[in-house]
Design an enzyme around this catalytic site. Structure first.
Site, PDB file in Angstrom:
ATOM      1  CB  SER A 142      23.900 -13.865   2.614  1.00  0.00           C
ATOM      2  OG  SER A 142      23.098 -15.002   2.351  1.00  0.00           O
ATOM      3  CE1 TYR A 156      19.699 -12.018   5.803  1.00  0.00           C
ATOM      4  CE2 TYR A 156      19.954 -13.506   3.935  1.00  0.00           C
ATOM      5  CZ  TYR A 156      20.407 -13.009   5.138  1.00  0.00           C
ATOM      6  OH  TYR A 156      21.567 -13.483   5.690  1.00  0.00           O
TER       7      TYR A 156
END
Length: 250
Positions: A142, A156
């Site tokens: 990501s 995250y």
């Protein structure tokens, strides 16, 4: 470049994994698809075979947090397709709460799914590739991996930074030992999926179809690393790396 005919995708029952399966099927690839929601996998298999009757699609239920099952399912799917050319480690969670606010349980679940389970998937894929002496490992990270991020994104982002480093370490070994196994790390930006449905809207959000097209293009080129879509995420990535943390956090 070698065509990767047999492609395994985890987390294939929705979002990026589901759309990648459609895109690869359209180019004639044989697919090994796994996820927890087997009902959706079977519907997807039926859809893909109807649209592309010349391909093979094998599906298996998989909870990536059951690490022994990861190895068993990967080997079973390899046997179904008589080998694997590419494994896409895609399954993940987007949950998270600010650190120290009493929701360690949520952050732990994200850490276990996004890093420990990804490690299990990489281990299982690389066992197969080392035996074959060939293969392409793709890790879906990501853009959040580039810096530490605040609030609900802290855990995250940390997990995505971890799997980016994991993939780079595997790539470093393959390069140093001249082993013919390729490793690609993708850093997607804001792409509309079930996972992002509850997130705040952003002008940088792109559609699932457009985002996945750019992902598959980067995968097919077998780049070591790619930010996708390239616009605006290549320049945004530069800014994320070099701006003061207070501006990145904002």
């Amino acid at each position: 470049m070698t065509e990767r005919k047999k492609v395994l995708i985890t987390g294939a029952s929705s979002g990026l994994g589901e759309q990648m399966a459609r895109t690869f099927a359209a180019s004639g690839r044989d697919l090994a698809l796994c996820a927890r929601r087997t009902d959706r996998l079977h519907r997807l298999r039926k859809e893909l075979l109807a649209a592309h009757p010349g391909i093979t699609v094998s599906v298996r239920g998989l909870d990536v947090n059951d690490h022994q099952q990861v190895f068993a399912v990967f080997h079973a799917l390899r046997d179904d397709l008589e080998g694997l050319d590419r494994v896409i480690v895609n399954a993940g969670l987007g949950k998270g709460k600010p650190i120290g606010t009493g929701r360690f349980d949520v952050n732990l679940q994200t850490a276990q799914t996004n890093f420990t389970a990804a490690l299990a998937q990489c281990e299982a894929a690389m066992e197969i590739f080392r035996t074959q002496r060939s293969g392409h490992l793709v890790v879906i990270s990501s853009m959040s991996a580039l810096r530490g991020l605040p609030r609900n994104l802290t855990t995250y982002a940390a997990t995505k930074a971890g799997i980016s480093a994991l993939a780079e370490g595997i790539r470093a070994e393959m390069t140093a030992t001249r082993t013919p196994i390729t490793v690609t790390t993708l850093h997607p930006g804001y792409i509309a999926t079930d996972l992002s449905a509850g997130a705040a809207k952003s002008p940088l959000m792109t559609t699932t179809e457009k985002g996945v097209r750019s992902m598959v293009k980067a995968i097919e080129r077998e780049r070591p690393e790619a930010k996708v879509p390239a616009w605006p995420w290549v320049p945004v990535g530069f800014l994320m790396r070099h701006l003061p943390l207070r501006l990145v956090a904002r």
